[in-house]
Design a protein around this motif. Structure first.
Motif, PDB file in Angstrom:
ATOM      1  N   HIS A  11      29.470  25.869  34.375  1.00  0.00           N
ATOM      2  CA  HIS A  11      28.841  27.002  34.329  1.00  0.00           C
ATOM      3  C   HIS A  11      28.031  26.925  33.395  1.00  0.00           C
ATOM      4  CE1 HIS A  11      27.285  30.905  35.031  1.00  0.00           C
ATOM      5  NE2 HIS A  11      27.985  30.813  35.920  1.00  0.00           N
ATOM      6  N   GLN A  12      27.794  26.533  31.685  1.00  0.00           N
ATOM      7  CA  GLN A  12      26.928  26.267  31.052  1.00  0.00           C
ATOM      8  C   GLN A  12      26.163  25.747  31.239  1.00  0.00           C
ATOM      9  OE1 GLN A  12      30.301  26.497  27.805  1.00  0.00           O
ATOM     10  NE2 GLN A  12      28.669  27.863  26.385  1.00  0.00           N
ATOM     11  N   THR A  15      23.432  26.511  33.462  1.00  0.00           N
ATOM     12  CA  THR A  15      22.948  28.012  32.957  1.00  0.00           C
ATOM     13  C   THR A  15      21.831  27.167  32.497  1.00  0.00           C
ATOM     14  OG1 THR A  15      24.135  29.301  33.359  1.00  0.00           O
ATOM     15  CG2 THR A  15      23.078  29.955  31.966  1.00  0.00           C
ATOM     16  N   ARG A  16      21.958  26.414  31.724  1.00  0.00           N
ATOM     17  CA  ARG A  16      21.182  25.684  30.290  1.00  0.00           C
ATOM     18  C   ARG A  16      19.699  24.946  31.663  1.00  0.00           C
ATOM     19  NH1 ARG A  16      24.061  23.051  25.017  1.00  0.00           N
ATOM     20  NH2 ARG A  16      25.176  24.920  25.003  1.00  0.00           N
ATOM     21  N   ARG A  18      19.455  25.628  34.725  1.00  0.00           N
ATOM     22  CA  ARG A  18      18.012  26.356  35.210  1.00  0.00           C
ATOM     23  C   ARG A  18      17.044  27.658  34.600  1.00  0.00           C
ATOM     24  NH1 ARG A  18      21.254  30.874  38.332  1.00  0.00           N
ATOM     25  NH2 ARG A  18      22.114  31.995  36.563  1.00  0.00           N
ATOM     26  N   ALA A  19      17.949  27.419  33.084  1.00  0.00           N
ATOM     27  CA  ALA A  19      16.905  27.793  31.882  1.00  0.00           C
ATOM     28  C   ALA A  19      15.824  27.248  32.035  1.00  0.00           C
ATOM     29  CB  ALA A  19      17.516  28.323  31.001  1.00  0.00           C
ATOM     30  N   PHE A 175      24.609  27.097  42.105  1.00  0.00           N
ATOM     31  CA  PHE A 175      24.185  25.845  41.512  1.00  0.00           C
ATOM     32  C   PHE A 175      23.250  24.909  42.330  1.00  0.00           C
ATOM     33  CE2 PHE A 175      25.842  28.043  37.398  1.00  0.00           C
ATOM     34  CZ  PHE A 175      24.619  28.835  36.972  1.00  0.00           C
TER      35      PHE A 175
END
Length: 215
Positions: A11-12, A15-16, A18-19, A175
């Motif tokens: 998930h981390q 998340t990166r 996507r950022a 995601f």
């Protein structure tokens, strides 16, 4: 092959991704579902850059199955002869176009089974079309994704089907839509086969790869 990462770490990682790029895009040029199928089929054992160069003019004159049939196999070859295996690919594109005209009214089907039944269209091509055009969470596993998935621990599997299943099982649903593109772009430009760019990798502290390269 690394050990499969846990849900929180994956998930981390995404998340990166996507950022860094919220809406990743595929790099094969196309104007509709049909030209996407053709482009992906032509990209087997070829680069996206090479395919885009070959199809730039082709897709201005043959952007539907019927127009491709009108162009004919030899006419198609004239456009794609810079691509590897061009003769076999041309045969398949013409056969595929004929089936689309005769059985699907010239439209590209949105079913994986129907797509895979087309000449020159395998599971990977079908999944790319389902993901990019029909916006379904289908995961097309190519060499970049296979390498990255196993090296990082994001999606571990001994073959492409196992990696595809690992993506579906381990990457959070939020995601799934863009997972394919984030992974392929990371594998192509950062997590390279011979010399991964670990020093500039945005997930290097989360990746399970033990032989990181910081040169």
């Amino acid at each position: 092959m690394a050990a499969q990462l846990d849900y929180h770490t994956i998930h981390q990682i995404f998340t990166r991704f996507r950022a860094a790029e919220a809406e990743p895009k595929g790099e094969l040029d196309h104007v509709n579902a049909y030209t996407l199928v053709v482009a992906v089929a032509l990209s087997a054992q070829a680069t996206d850059v090479g395919v885009n160069k070959a199809t730039k003019e082709l897709f201005t004159i043959a952007d539907t199955p019927q127009k491709m049939l009108d162009l004919g196999e030899e006419g198609l070859i004239d456009h794609i002869k810079t691509i590897g295996l061009y003769r076999n690919k041309a045969k398949n594109v013409i056969k595929m176009s004929k089936i689309l005209v005769e059985d699907y009214g010239g439209e590209v089907p949105s079913s994986r089974a129907a797509l895979e039944s087309l000449p020159g269209v395998g599971r990977k091509t079908a999944n790319v079309v389902l993901n990019m055009w029909f916006h379904l969470p289908a995961q097309a596993v190519d060499t970049h994704i296979f390498r990255f998935g196993n090296r990082s621990g994001v999606a571990v599997g001994k073959d492409v089907v196992a990696v595809e299943r690992a993506i579906e099982d381990h990457i959070p649903a939020e995601f799934q839509k863009h997972a394919h593109h984030w992974m392929i772009l990371h594998g192509r430009y950062v997590c390279k086969a011979r010399k991964p760019l670990c020093a500039t990798c945005l997930i290097r502290d989360l990746c399970a790869f033990e032989e990181k390269n910081f040169d």
